[in-house]
Design a protein around this motif. Structure first.
Motif, short mmCIF file in Angstrom:
data_model
loop_
_atom_site.label_atom_id
_atom_site.label_comp_id
_atom_site.label_asym_id
_atom_site.label_seq_id
_atom_site.Cartn_x
_atom_site.Cartn_y
_atom_site.Cartn_z
N ASP A 1 -7.33 -1.02 -0.07
CA ASP A 1 -6.10 -1.64 -0.55
C ASP A 1 -6.40 -2.61 -1.70
OD1 ASP A 1 -4.54 -0.27 1.16
OD2 ASP A 1 -4.34 -1.87 2.65
N ASN B 1 -10.49 0.17 5.14
CA ASN B 1 -9.11 0.36 4.70
C ASN B 1 -8.60 -0.85 3.92
OD1 ASN B 1 -8.52 2.96 5.52
ND2 ASN B 1 -8.23 2.31 7.63
N LEU B 2 -8.97 -2.02 4.39
CA LEU B 2 -8.57 -3.23 3.67
C LEU B 2 -9.18 -3.24 2.27
CD1 LEU B 2 -8.72 -6.08 6.32
CD2 LEU B 2 -6.75 -5.39 4.95
N ASP C 1 -1.28 -6.79 9.47
CA ASP C 1 -0.91 -5.41 9.74
C ASP C 1 -2.00 -4.69 10.53
OD1 ASP C 1 1.38 -4.07 9.20
OD2 ASP C 1 0.46 -2.81 7.68
N ILE D 1 0.70 -2.22 -9.10
CA ILE D 1 0.68 -2.85 -7.78
C ILE D 1 0.40 -4.34 -7.93
CG2 ILE D 1 -0.44 -2.86 -5.53
CD1 ILE D 1 -1.20 0.02 -5.98
N THR E 1 -8.35 6.77 -2.75
CA THR E 1 -7.97 7.15 -1.38
C THR E 1 -9.02 8.07 -0.80
OG1 THR E 1 -5.76 7.24 -2.30
CG2 THR E 1 -6.03 7.94 -0.01
N TYR F 1 -7.14 -0.73 -4.91
CA TYR F 1 -5.91 -0.29 -5.59
C TYR F 1 -5.38 -1.38 -6.49
CZ TYR F 1 -5.09 3.92 -2.88
OH TYR F 1 -5.17 5.16 -2.35
N VAL F 2 -5.35 -2.58 -5.92
CA VAL F 2 -4.79 -3.70 -6.67
C VAL F 2 -5.59 -3.92 -7.95
CG1 VAL F 2 -4.28 -6.15 -6.58
CG2 VAL F 2 -3.92 -4.74 -4.56
N MET G 1 -1.84 -9.86 0.81
CA MET G 1 -3.14 -9.51 1.40
C MET G 1 -3.21 -9.96 2.85
SD MET G 1 -5.10 -7.77 -0.35
CE MET G 1 -5.78 -6.65 0.81
N ARG H 1 -1.40 -7.70 4.97
CA ARG H 1 -2.15 -6.49 5.33
C ARG H 1 -3.10 -6.76 6.49
NH1 ARG H 1 -0.96 -2.19 1.49
NH2 ARG H 1 -0.63 -3.13 -0.51
#
Ligand code: ATP
Ligand code: SF4
Ligand code: MG
Lengths: 342, 307
Positions: free
Chosen positions: B294, B290-291, B7, B304, B234, B297-298, B1, B4
């Protein structure tokens, strides 16, 4: 290993129903819009006695999966449709039941294991939850009791460390282990009939042998009636005492395994027998039946095996051979084996 | 995390640089814009000095980056109020609107999409198709204006402008603008749900669920929808971003306070400090969304989670 009482309880033998456990009569399955539909299964009849293990063998596309899905009431519809026939389970025609009754039967009386262990489990549910769901759908029991049952089932199918593994997700298991989970799920409610559609095809050879051994064990400990589907006569001979040979959507031979190996009556069955790999002579190339399975709906007239048959006679091109009783143990759909000569 | 998060840093830096360059390229002198054509040269010079516009461009850039890091966006050229205050005052309204629209849109879109998938080719499916066509074709400001005229001006069911105060009053003010954004969103989410549910319904594990005796409702909500959520997440992220930009138009139409309206207003007034601050906040929100995606998703996908 000891099997807890909840799993090893004997099935109550249905006292009201004396005949075979499953009797399929004149089953035809079509795909596509009515009128232009293609028959992928045509006029299939067979029956399975309670406690028996029966195999269906045939090349890819011969209609084995569709026949078994029809018994489950799971033909994808549309585009598929059961065009004719009856499927009698303990004497009751499943096709005549209201749609809403089938879920009660699926998983409780008839369960099924599929060809594709990698994709047949829900990727976002733990395997414990997935097995537990199979139980919950048909049996009332408390949380803890159910958990114990899931652990027992995982033990039965040979998954090590079940207490911990029941919280794991499918992607954490290998293909062989997933198929074991599928088997655990299928036998969770101790079904009367277990349909296994090519349970070992997607697995490598050593794992195949283990899964087959597990099928034996299931049969021994749970006394389950088995319908095993495979394109490999060797696999079927290992588990079953009777075999039904399908070709292009039809039953072409039906006999007990010993008889089939000793004196196959249909030329297609002979071809299948020659293509079983033998361990002794590894160097000889495997025999392959020349030609291809005809596409569904392309054979309009005559014997479906005619284009590939080494024994064919003129009559075969004109008339379709019916499934005839040759001895009380053996039926075949072939003019020549029925004694015709021209 | 954390990885990310790290990132996201280059992304943020790139956005900041672009914003900075865009501000300098825009025609017009901010000092003249703020003080008017008739301003004296000394007044202009004093203004530039105060706003840090009299130093070399690279130093302005540097100051801007440092300022952003310390959340100091400078002062409004128009009224001298700190930009951060202006943003802090307006941001909650935009968040209210976006969150409300997101919830409404999801609550309408997902069940509608599931229904369309399950009754494929039947009435609900056709309804879905028409709804999503209209949803795509009608711009949100137009829809907003229709709602405003119909329900607020004519029927007087809803207030015409402002954001209200107190829980129910806020909801009352929020409903029409949120619905405007939500309908567009519901059309999108519904369509997406339909597609991904249809795809999932053909999977082997759905057949397994039926084979163990699960009834159709259970098959759909327990097995299919959970898996359909993966591709859906998404789309929802994208849709949330679209709502952020859609909120600009809707805030204008409904005369609601918010970052969108603040931005538009500062653009017409050439209030560069506020524009910079506003765009930076928008960019940060995009990165944040966006974070969150993510993270989502997890939560949804165990494959994932384990890695
Ligand atoms: N959805 C479908 N639409 C049209 N035809 C189909 C559909 N599903 C299957 N069929 C056809 O039905 C026939 C029988 O398929 P089935 O899956 O029963 O074969 P199988 O004997 O199980 O073969 P395999 O060994 O490959 O599993 C095949 O020819 C196949 O092309
Ligand atoms: S009926 Fe004729 S063509 Fe068909 S299997 Fe027998 S011999 Fe061959
Ligand atoms: Mg098959």
């Amino acid at each position: 290993m000891t099997i807890a009482p909840s799993l090893s309880r004997q099935q109550p033998v249905s006292s009201t129903h004396p005949g075979p456990l499953l009797k399929v009569e004149d089953l035809s399955i079509e795909f596509g819009p009515e009128g232009t539909a293609v028959r992928v299964v045509e006029g299939v009849s067979f029956s399975i006695d309670a406690g028996a293990a029966v195999g269906i063998v045939g090349e890819s596309g011969s209609g084995k999966s569709m026949t078994s899905l029809a018994v489950m009431g799971l033909i994808p519809s549309p585009p598929g449709r059961i065009a004719t026939g009856r499927i009698l389970f303990e004497g009751v025609d499943l096709l005549g039941l209201p749609r809403s009754r089938m879920p009660e039967i699926r998983g409780r009386d008839i369960a099924m294991i599929f060809q594709e262990p990698m994709s047949s489990l829900n990727p976002v549910m733990t395997i414990g939850d997935q097995i537990g769901e199979a139980i919950k759908l048909h049996e009332k029991m408390g949380r803890e009791e159910r958990r114990q049952r899931i652990i027992e089932l995982l033990k039965l199918v040979g998954i090590p460390d079940p207490e911990r593994r029941l919280g794991a997700y499918p992607h954490q298991f290998s293909g062989g282990m997933r198929q074991r989970v599928m088997i655990a799920m299928a036998v969770a409610c101790n079904p009367k009939l277990l349909i296994a559609d090519e349970p070992t095809t997607a697995l490598d050879v050593t794992i195949q042998a283990q899964v087959l051994e597990l099928m034996h064990k299931i049969r021994r400990t749970l006394n389950t009636t088995i319908l095993l589907i495979s394109h490999d006569l060797g696999v079927i001979a290992d588990i079953c005492e009777r075999v039904i040979v399908m070709y292009a959507g039809k039953v072409v031979e039906d006999a007990d395994v010993k008889t089939i190996f000793r004196s196959p009556k249909h030329p297609y069955t002979r071809g299948l027998l020659q293509s079983i790999p033998r361990l002794k002579d590894e160097n000889t190339r495997l025999y392959q039946i020349p030609g291809m399975v005809p596409l569904p709906g392309t054979i309009k007239q005559g014997c479906p095996f005619f284009p590939r048959c080494p024994d064919r006679i003129d009559k075969c091109a004109r008339e379709t051979p019916p499934l005839l009783e040759i001895t009380s143990q053996q039926k075949a759909a072939c003019w020549v084996s029925a004694g015709a000569t021209s | 995390m954390l990885y990310r998060l790290a990132d996201a840093i280059p992304t943020i830096w790139l956005v900041l640089t672009l914003v900075f360059i865009a501000m300098r390229i825009l025609p017009g002198d901010p000092a003249i814009a703020a003080l008017g054509d008739g301003a004296l040269p000394e007044q202009l010079a004093e203004f530039r000095e105060k706003m840090g516009l009299n130093v070399p461009i690279w130093q302005q850039y540097f100051n801007f980056l440092i300022g952003t890091l310390t959340l100091d966006f400078g002062k409004s050229y128009m009224n001298g109020a700190p930009v951060l205050d202006l943003i802090a005052r307006n941001l909650p309204y935009t968040i209210q609107l976006t969150v409300a629209a997101m919830i409404l849109g999801t609550v309408i879109g997902i069940p509608f999409g599931v229904l369309a998938a399950v009754k494929r080719g039947k009435l609900p499916d056709s309804g879905m198709r028409i709804f999503s066509l209209v949803g795509y074709a009608v711009p949100d400001f137009y829809l907003g204006a229709l709602f405003l005229i119909g329900f607020a001006l004519n029927l007087r069911w809803f207030p015409i402008n402002g954001a209200g105060s107190g829980f129910f009053d806020i909801l009352h003010h929020l409903f029409l603008p949120a619905l405007t954004l939500a309908l567009v969103k519901a059309a999108f989410i519904g369509r997406l749900t339909r597609t991904s549910v249809l795809e999932v319904l053909g999977k082997d594990y759905v057949r397994t669920a039926r084979a163990k005796g699960a009834r159709e409702n259970r098959v759909i909500y327990r097995h299919a929808l959970r898996n359909a959520l993966l591709p859906l997440a998404t789309g929802m992220g994208l849709s949330l971003l679209a709502t952020l930009s859609g909120s600009v138009a809707v805030e204008l139409v409904f005369n609601r306070p918010g970052i969108g309206r603040l931005l538009i207003q500062s653009i017409t007034e050439r209030d560069y400090g506020v524009i910079q601050g506003g765009v930076v906040v928008f960019a940060l929100m995009v990165v944040f969304v966006n974070l969150m995606m993510d993270l989502l998703y997890v939560v949804i996908d165990p494959r994932i989670r384990v890695k």
